[in-house]
Design a protein around this motif. Sequence first.
Motif, PDB file in Angstrom:
ATOM      1  N   ASP A 186       0.872  -1.177   0.000  1.00 20.48           N
ATOM      2  CA  ASP A 186       0.000   0.000   0.000  1.00 20.48           C
ATOM      3  C   ASP A 186       0.912   1.231   0.000  1.00 20.48           C
ATOM      4  OD1 ASP A 186      -1.604   2.137   0.584  1.00 20.48           O
ATOM      5  OD2 ASP A 186      -2.420   1.290   2.448  1.00 20.48           O
ATOM      6  N   HIS A 235      -9.297  -1.571  -2.975  1.00 16.71           N
ATOM      7  CA  HIS A 235      -9.041  -2.799  -2.196  1.00 16.71           C
ATOM      8  C   HIS A 235      -9.309  -2.553  -0.721  1.00 16.71           C
ATOM      9  CE1 HIS A 235      -6.022  -4.154  -5.528  1.00 16.71           C
ATOM     10  NE2 HIS A 235      -7.225  -4.615  -5.769  1.00 16.71           N
ATOM     11  N   LYS A 236      -8.867  -1.397  -0.239  1.00 15.05           N
ATOM     12  CA  LYS A 236      -9.031  -1.090   1.186  1.00 15.05           C
ATOM     13  C   LYS A 236     -10.516  -0.888   1.526  1.00 15.05           C
ATOM     14  CE  LYS A 236      -5.529   1.958   1.143  1.00 15.05           C
ATOM     15  NZ  LYS A 236      -4.608   3.009   1.601  1.00 15.05           N
ATOM     16  N   ASN A 248      -5.667  -6.498   1.882  1.00 14.24           N
ATOM     17  CA  ASN A 248      -4.849  -7.630   1.468  1.00 14.24           C
ATOM     18  C   ASN A 248      -5.540  -8.628   0.540  1.00 14.24           C
ATOM     19  OD1 ASN A 248      -2.323  -7.399   2.981  1.00 14.24           O
ATOM     20  ND2 ASN A 248      -2.411  -9.634   2.876  1.00 14.24           N
ATOM     21  N   ILE A 261      -1.728  -2.495  -3.293  1.00 16.57           N
ATOM     22  CA  ILE A 261      -3.046  -2.386  -2.643  1.00 16.57           C
ATOM     23  C   ILE A 261      -3.600  -1.009  -2.978  1.00 16.57           C
ATOM     24  CG2 ILE A 261      -4.270  -2.322  -0.436  1.00 16.57           C
ATOM     25  CD1 ILE A 261      -1.996  -4.044   0.770  1.00 16.57           C
ATOM     26  N   ALA A 276      -6.399  -7.403  -2.934  1.00 18.28           N
ATOM     27  CA  ALA A 276      -5.192  -7.181  -3.752  1.00 18.28           C
ATOM     28  C   ALA A 276      -4.660  -8.515  -4.292  1.00 18.28           C
ATOM     29  CB  ALA A 276      -4.118  -6.470  -2.937  1.00 18.28           C
TER      30      ALA A 276
END
Length: 331
Positions: free
Chosen positions: A76, A111-112, A128, A107, A131
């Motif tokens: 990230d 994705h987050k 995670n 990331i 990703a």
Amino acid sequence: MIADVVLGLQHGDEAKGKVTHHLCSKGNYTHVIRFNGGCNAGHTIYHEGKKFVTHHIPAGVFYGIESIIGPGCVVDPEQFFKEIEELEEAGIPASALVSIAKNAHVITKNHKEEDGKDSKIGTTKRGNGPAYRDKYNRSGFRAEDMPCLEGYLIDIYEELYSKQNVEILFEGAQGFGLDIDHGDYPYVTSSHCTAAAALLSGVPPQAIRKVWGVAKIYETYVGAKRFQPEGDVFNALQLIGEEFGATTGRKRQCNWMDLDNLIKAVRMNGVTDLVFNKMDVLREVGEWKFYNDKKLLEFKNEQEVKRWITSHISLTSPVSNVYFSGNKDRI
Ligand code: IMP
Ligand code: MG
């Protein structure tokens, strides 16, 4: 080329950070390479009396060793730059020492956001899983696709194969019980946490010298499944052991160690050196217990535990050295 591997044998948080930090201070490593995971990891390191929690950045930076975020990791960029800044402010020259394999995956914000909605697995919400999903779906972004990371990118082949006398310390994240294949699916992370995963960085199997397996003398787990049994003693383990997630601050669930699971992890990873941490926590709790062959064994004292475990391990696995350490002890 020579490589040692440090990996977790339980569910993460076995104090791998302490072991890597110690090995960096003693060894002749030219590189430290993180081989799996992303900023879901939280490695707590005490360096010159100061506490650091790293997520992405390998522990080599504390001893001036080139530190690589390997191709098996997901990065990230936001968290990466934040960590560099924090380390630099504390006087650790992270920026000059850290690089990212250009084929590591990224990331993204999406994705987050997606991982932030998880409640089924109890993830760290750091993006995670999504990703890694996109990596394997061949729709992800690699570090080399991100202009902001340009100054940090390396080609791992050029880095490791154009130099003489390369000595690598591989730093694993999470642990065998969270491994995508060998863990308790679906309550696992999205990457490989085994010694095999270190080799995925592009190093031949013949290079491996030692595999340091790290365990706690009791077990902890953070996530959605029920892990901790009923009983005040487990709350005492949590309190005395200060068992809170280094990344999320969540309470870690606690249980006695399962020696059968541990031996499985030791054998499947070819562990040569085995470290049991947090002996001082059981000392303070005042009970010496662990599971073996599905039965809870009880011991009178620490010496009995050490003797029993050491002889049992030597009969069932390839381990050459067993170490017992307290939370605040050196190895
Ligand atoms: P994820 O890796 O964030 O997708 O989370 C999956 C599972 O692994 C959850 O149960 C997390 O709590 C756990 N997990 C991920 N990273 C770590 C870690 O570094 N230490 C302990 N547990 C972790
Ligand atoms: Mg941790």
